[in-house]
Design an enzyme around this catalytic site. Structure first.
Site, PDB file in Angstrom:
ATOM      1  N   GLN A   1       0.853  -1.195   0.000  1.00 55.51           N
ATOM      2  CA  GLN A   1       0.000   0.000   0.000  1.00 55.51           C
ATOM      3  C   GLN A   1       0.883   1.238   0.000  1.00 55.51           C
ATOM      4  OE1 GLN A   1      -2.869   0.366   3.228  1.00 55.51           O
ATOM      5  NE2 GLN A   1      -3.857   2.129   2.268  1.00 55.51           N
TER       6      GLN A   1
ATOM      7  N   HIS B   1      -8.572   2.097  -0.930  1.00 60.50           N
ATOM      8  CA  HIS B   1      -8.928   1.931  -2.349  1.00 60.50           C
ATOM      9  C   HIS B   1      -8.990   0.452  -2.683  1.00 60.50           C
ATOM     10  CE1 HIS B   1      -4.572   2.521  -1.968  1.00 60.50           C
ATOM     11  NE2 HIS B   1      -4.433   1.662  -2.967  1.00 60.50           N
TER      12      HIS B   1
HETATM   13  P1  AMP Z   1      -1.479   0.869  -3.581  1.00 56.95           P
HETATM   14  O1  AMP Z   1      -0.059   0.560  -3.976  1.00 56.95           O
HETATM   15  O2  AMP Z   1      -2.334  -0.328  -3.310  1.00 56.95           O
HETATM   16  O3  AMP Z   1      -1.531   1.911  -2.470  1.00 56.95           O
HETATM   17  O4  AMP Z   1      -2.139   1.520  -4.871  1.00 56.95           O
HETATM   18  C1  AMP Z   1      -2.018   2.875  -5.200  1.00 56.95           C
HETATM   19  C2  AMP Z   1      -2.362   2.973  -6.651  1.00 56.95           C
HETATM   20  O5  AMP Z   1      -2.604   4.328  -6.948  1.00 56.95           O
HETATM   21  C3  AMP Z   1      -1.239   2.509  -7.589  1.00 56.95           C
HETATM   22  O6  AMP Z   1      -1.713   1.429  -8.388  1.00 56.95           O
HETATM   23  C4  AMP Z   1      -0.922   3.752  -8.404  1.00 56.95           C
HETATM   24  O7  AMP Z   1      -0.624   3.459  -9.750  1.00 56.95           O
HETATM   25  C5  AMP Z   1      -2.215   4.552  -8.275  1.00 56.95           C
HETATM   26  N1  AMP Z   1      -2.073   5.978  -8.453  1.00 56.95           N
HETATM   27  C6  AMP Z   1      -1.127   6.793  -7.944  1.00 56.95           C
HETATM   28  N2  AMP Z   1      -1.359   8.074  -8.304  1.00 56.95           N
HETATM   29  C7  AMP Z   1      -2.493   8.065  -9.063  1.00 56.95           C
HETATM   30  C8  AMP Z   1      -3.237   9.068  -9.733  1.00 56.95           C
HETATM   31  N3  AMP Z   1      -2.884  10.375  -9.705  1.00 56.95           N
HETATM   32  N4  AMP Z   1      -4.342   8.693 -10.437  1.00 56.95           N
HETATM   33  C9  AMP Z   1      -4.705   7.390 -10.479  1.00 56.95           C
HETATM   34  N5  AMP Z   1      -4.044   6.396  -9.859  1.00 56.95           N
HETATM   35  C10 AMP Z   1      -2.944   6.722  -9.160  1.00 56.95           C
END
Ligand code: AMP
Length: 114
Positions: free
Chosen positions: A94, A100
């Protein structure tokens, strides 16, 4: 809203995102670094750090996130299968501490995940 939170800023419309669903309590938008042809994140509009916090705060909000994700699978025609994932905590990868739900689909996802 948390001032330093990326997803709060997306919910507020201060940072652009490709939104695919928007309802009273949740927002669904495309992941900026997709790991599958369909990679959508479903977030609660309220700032809560992870899935366990959502459950503790309001179990019906967790249901609302799940329901939004399922509607996206219908919109995206993922009848062949999809994966829903909550990364919870640094050790699980995370990186954004606003809860999310990852929705992945559109390719053979395999199991176990790599
Ligand atoms: P996690 O690693 O489970 O916290 O997932 C965070 C996710 O957010 C990752 O898959 C990123 O690619 C995504 N992410 C980061 N910044 C953005 C953004 N500005 N818009 C859409 N997704 C994003």
């Amino acid at each position: 809203m948390s001032d330093d939170c990326l997803f709060c800023k997306i919910v507020a419309g201060d940072i652009p995102a490709t939104v695919v669903r928007d309802d009273e309590r949740t927002l669904a938008f495309r992941d900026v670094n997709p790991q599958a042809p369909v990679h959508v994140l479903v977030v609660p509009k309220r700032h809560l750090p992870d899935a366990a916090a959502v459950l503790a705060d309001d179990p019906t909000l967790l249901s609302a996130m799940f329901a939004s994700a399922v509607k996206v699978t219908e919109d995206e025609k993922l009848g062949d299968g999809y994966r829903l994932v909550f990364n919870t905590g640094k050790g699980a990868g995370q990186t954004v501490f606003h809860a999310h739900l990852h929705l992945l689909g559109g390719r053979d996802l395999g199991w176990p995940p790599g």
